[in-house]
Scaffold this active site. Structure first.
Site, PDB file in Angstrom:
ATOM      1  CB  SER A   9      -0.860  -0.002   1.264  1.00 34.55           C
ATOM      2  OG  SER A   9      -1.546   1.228   1.415  1.00 34.55           O
ATOM      3  CE1 TYR A  37      -3.799  -1.811   5.354  1.00 37.28           C
ATOM      4  CE2 TYR A  37      -3.601   0.446   4.566  1.00 37.28           C
ATOM      5  CZ  TYR A  37      -3.765  -0.898   4.316  1.00 37.28           C
ATOM      6  OH  TYR A  37      -3.902  -1.346   3.014  1.00 37.28           O
TER       7      TYR A  37
END
Ligand code: 8X3
Length: 251
Positions: A136, A149
């Site tokens: 990501s 995250y």
């Protein structure tokens, strides 16, 4: 791929929806024999029937489940797409929900390591294996509330780089795909525990967020490069997202 040669094989984790499902479709379309792996059997079976894939119910955080996946795949594998993962919550670090953080580390990092560990011998045996980790932009930047995250995806980026160093000399290429804002059915809905309003607000006013097929297209391109070509890292964002905090929402 000519019909006279054996079909190449691919494993896609987290294949029951979103980027995983789109990637499985793209690889099947490109001629791969695909093993689709995820926890939700019903969705997997439907996808497998649609694209002629093999469904393998698998929880990547469960070692027995991962070993059963490796058994099903067998001794040779061409492409591994480690896509399973996700985000939970937007807690500031000082208010972190440790169960959520643990789940994010378990799924994005340890699950990926477990599957990679189980399938690396088969990738080496293919003579030209490819491992594609879906990371990501959160693995390369930080943002407020994203600590759990971003920490997990930074760890995944580190694992990807380490693996490339360790497998140097072996016939396996390793790529990190780092998507930014991708509007999928479930990513934000999962993050916000099913709150559709909060999930929708992530993409509010963005004329064209990326969709799962955009990332699947990139994964398929990476997988089909000649075997001497290693794509280390591909960061992919919608045009509207110049940076994590710089998003054009006038759409
Ligand atoms: C998704 C990107 O911005 O939600 O992996 O962290 S972000």
């Amino acid at each position: 791929m000519s019909t006279s040669e054996a079909r190449k094989t691919a494993v896609v984790t987290g294949a029951s929806s979103g980027i995983g499902a789109a990637t499985a479709r793209a690889l099947a379309e490109a001629g791969y024999s695909v093993f689709v792996a995820a926890r939700r059997a019903e969705r997997l079976e439907a996808l497998a029937a649609e694209i002629g894939a093999t469904a393998v119910q698998c929880d990547i955080t469960d070692p027995e489940s991962v070993s059963a996946l490796a058994q099903t795949v067998g001794g040779r594998l061409d492409v591994l797409v480690n896509n399973a993962g996700g985000a939970l919550g937007l807690d500031p670090v000082a208010e972190a929900n440790l169960d959520d953080w643990r789940w994010m580390y378990e799924t994005n990092v340890l699950g990926t390591v477990s599957v990679t560990k189980a399938l690396t011998p088969a990738l080496i045996a293919s003579g030209a294996g490819v491992i594609i980790n879906v990371g990501s932009t959160a693995g390369h930047i930080t943002y407020e509330g994203g600590g759990g995250y971003t920490a997990a995806k930074h760890a995944l980026a580190a694992v990807t780089e380490t693996l490339r160093l360790e497998l140097n000399g072996q016939p396996v290429r390793i790529t990190e795909i780092a998507p930014g804002m991708v509007k999928t059915e479930e990513f934000s809905l999962t993050r916000f525990a099913g709150d559709q309003g909060r999930a929708d607000s992530v993409y509010a006013g963005v004329a064209e967020p990326l969709v799962a097929e955009d990332i699947a297209d990139a994964i398929c391109w990476v997988a089909t490069r000649p075997s001497h070509v290693d794509i280390d890292l591909m960061v992919i964002k919608p045009v509207a997202q110049a940076a994590q905090h710089k998003v054009d929402r006038r759409g």
